[in-house]
Design an enzyme around this catalytic site. Sequence first.
Site, PDB file in Angstrom:
ATOM      1  N   SER A  77       0.745  -1.083  -0.094  1.00 60.22           N
ATOM      2  CA  SER A  77       0.122  -0.083   0.029  1.00 60.22           C
ATOM      3  C   SER A  77       0.650   1.225   0.103  1.00 60.22           C
ATOM      4  CB  SER A  77      -0.747   0.100   1.315  1.00 60.22           C
ATOM      5  OG  SER A  77      -1.332   1.429   1.587  1.00 60.22           O
ATOM      6  N   HIS A 135      -1.606  -1.934  -4.143  1.00 58.31           N
ATOM      7  CA  HIS A 135      -2.909  -1.747  -3.412  1.00 58.31           C
ATOM      8  C   HIS A 135      -3.129  -0.093  -3.152  1.00 58.31           C
ATOM      9  CE1 HIS A 135      -5.752  -2.866  -0.386  1.00 58.31           C
ATOM     10  NE2 HIS A 135      -5.486  -1.810   0.316  1.00 58.31           N
ATOM     11  N   ASP A 156      -5.145   2.903  -1.985  1.00 53.73           N
ATOM     12  CA  ASP A 156      -6.156   2.999  -0.778  1.00 53.73           C
ATOM     13  C   ASP A 156      -6.962   4.551  -1.335  1.00 53.73           C
ATOM     14  OD1 ASP A 156      -5.954   0.970   0.980  1.00 53.73           O
ATOM     15  OD2 ASP A 156      -3.934   1.961   1.291  1.00 53.73           O
ATOM     16  N   MET A 202      -9.856   6.911  -0.229  1.00 56.78           N
ATOM     17  CA  MET A 202     -10.701   7.327   0.846  1.00 56.78           C
ATOM     18  C   MET A 202     -11.610   8.500   0.469  1.00 56.78           C
ATOM     19  SD  MET A 202      -8.208   6.547   4.308  1.00 56.78           S
ATOM     20  CE  MET A 202      -6.985   4.966   4.191  1.00 56.78           C
ATOM     21  N   HIS A 247      -8.600  -0.105  -3.308  1.00 53.10           N
ATOM     22  CA  HIS A 247      -9.194  -0.443  -2.048  1.00 53.10           C
ATOM     23  C   HIS A 247     -10.256   0.753  -1.868  1.00 53.10           C
ATOM     24  CE1 HIS A 247      -9.185  -1.262   2.444  1.00 53.10           C
ATOM     25  NE2 HIS A 247     -10.513  -1.301   2.037  1.00 53.10           N
ATOM     26  N   MET A 283     -12.454   2.643  -0.086  1.00 52.77           N
ATOM     27  CA  MET A 283     -13.051   3.205   1.422  1.00 52.77           C
ATOM     28  C   MET A 283     -14.004   4.182   1.205  1.00 52.77           C
ATOM     29  SD  MET A 283      -9.566   2.152   3.446  1.00 52.77           S
ATOM     30  CE  MET A 283      -8.730   2.331   2.053  1.00 52.77           C
ATOM     31  N   MET A 293      -9.976  -6.854   6.729  1.00 49.82           N
ATOM     32  CA  MET A 293      -9.431  -5.707   7.415  1.00 49.82           C
ATOM     33  C   MET A 293      -8.987  -6.135   8.619  1.00 49.82           C
ATOM     34  SD  MET A 293      -9.044  -3.287   5.309  1.00 49.82           S
ATOM     35  CE  MET A 293      -8.482  -2.005   6.304  1.00 49.82           C
ATOM     36  N   ASP A 324      -5.392  -6.932   5.290  1.00 49.87           N
ATOM     37  CA  ASP A 324      -4.773  -5.638   5.219  1.00 49.87           C
ATOM     38  C   ASP A 324      -4.959  -4.809   6.496  1.00 49.87           C
ATOM     39  OD1 ASP A 324      -4.325  -2.837   4.082  1.00 49.87           O
ATOM     40  OD2 ASP A 324      -6.182  -2.593   3.107  1.00 49.87           O
TER      41      ASP A 324
HETATM   42  O1  LIG Z   1      -6.561  -0.040   3.809  1.00 50.71           O
HETATM   43  C1  LIG Z   1      -5.577   0.492   4.663  1.00 50.71           C
HETATM   44  C2  LIG Z   1      -6.025   1.232   5.754  1.00 50.71           C
HETATM   45  O2  LIG Z   1      -7.281   1.760   5.796  1.00 50.71           O
HETATM   46  C3  LIG Z   1      -4.454  -0.006   4.594  1.00 50.71           C
HETATM   47  O3  LIG Z   1      -4.083  -0.276   3.267  1.00 50.71           O
HETATM   48  C4  LIG Z   1      -3.179   0.540   5.227  1.00 50.71           C
HETATM   49  O4  LIG Z   1      -3.000   1.574   4.995  1.00 50.71           O
HETATM   50  C5  LIG Z   1      -1.982  -0.323   5.065  1.00 50.71           C
HETATM   51  O5  LIG Z   1      -0.978   0.292   5.791  1.00 50.71           O
HETATM   52  P1  LIG Z   1      -0.464  -0.607   7.170  1.00 50.71           P
HETATM   53  O6  LIG Z   1      -1.456  -0.607   7.983  1.00 50.71           O
HETATM   54  O7  LIG Z   1       0.207  -1.847   6.694  1.00 50.71           O
HETATM   55  O8  LIG Z   1       0.469   0.522   7.500  1.00 50.71           O
HETATM   56 FE   LIG Z   2      -6.064  -0.890   2.142  1.00 50.43          FE
END
Ligand SMILES: O=C(CO)[C@@H](O)[C@H](O)COP(=O)(O)O
Ligand SMILES: [Fe+2]
Length: 225
Positions: free
Chosen positions: A12, A37, A39, A41, A71, A73, A142, A176
């Site tokens: 990510s 990946h 993210d 948001m 991903h 969100m 998650m 994740d």
């Molecule tokens: O979707 C998410 C957070 O919402 C993830 O993809 C995290 O951002 C991954 O990062 P780490 O937790 O590995 O630092």
């Molecule tokens: Fe994620």
Amino acid sequence: MAKTLSCKIGPSILNADLSQLYNESQKLIDSGADYLHLDVMDGTFVPNLTFGHPVVKCLRNKLPNTVMETHMMVQNPIQWISAMADANVDQYTFHIEPCDDVSLVCRKVKEAGMKVGLAIKPGTPVTSVEEYIDMADMILVMTVEPGFGGQKFMTDMMPKIELLREKYPTMDIEVDGGIGPNNIDVCAKAGANMIVSGTAVILAKNPPKVIKQLKDAVNKHLNKK
Ligand SMILES: O=C(CO)[C@@H](O)[C@H](O)COP(=O)(O)O
Ligand SMILES: [Fe+2]
């Protein structure tokens, strides 16, 4: 022919230097990442804001051959399907929690030519996603509350993965949140085969080494079965 499971590591880029998104992404690919990946948001489904399809499309133009998962969100996953398909996203992973009609979203994602990933938050039981399993290419469990990178891994999510792996031996199952060399073994043992790792890879002195550690741990368990 029966589907065989393979291990895939998808870093990510959330906690990377986003002013250098392309360079950071290329570095991860060169370090052995199998996919990126990304993210996304929206500030509503989660209390944080990142980037959307315009950024993903620019990145895609620079990395035409990289497998990309978004991903999502977001509060209204159906809204962004065509824009992400237009950005040539390979897999559209969305949360089932805010959806009135998960099946409809799955259908639209498929019609748009992307794979379907179904994500569940820590508080969502695995039974909620099971009714859509036939429409999904992958389930994302998650292991932190979605919204931020760098959070603490929740070991108590492992029974969800064990249950899914037991019932669906060839399903792609992604984890994740807070994952790195310290806890990859429990994820692998539970049955996850797609691993997202943000901070542990991005902040590592030697990202290729960390990616290899994650991959080796998963392969060790996959080969046992
Ligand atoms: O979707 C998410 C957070 O919402 C993830 O993809 C995290 O951002 C991954 O990062 P780490 O937790 O590995 O630092
Ligand atoms: Fe994620």
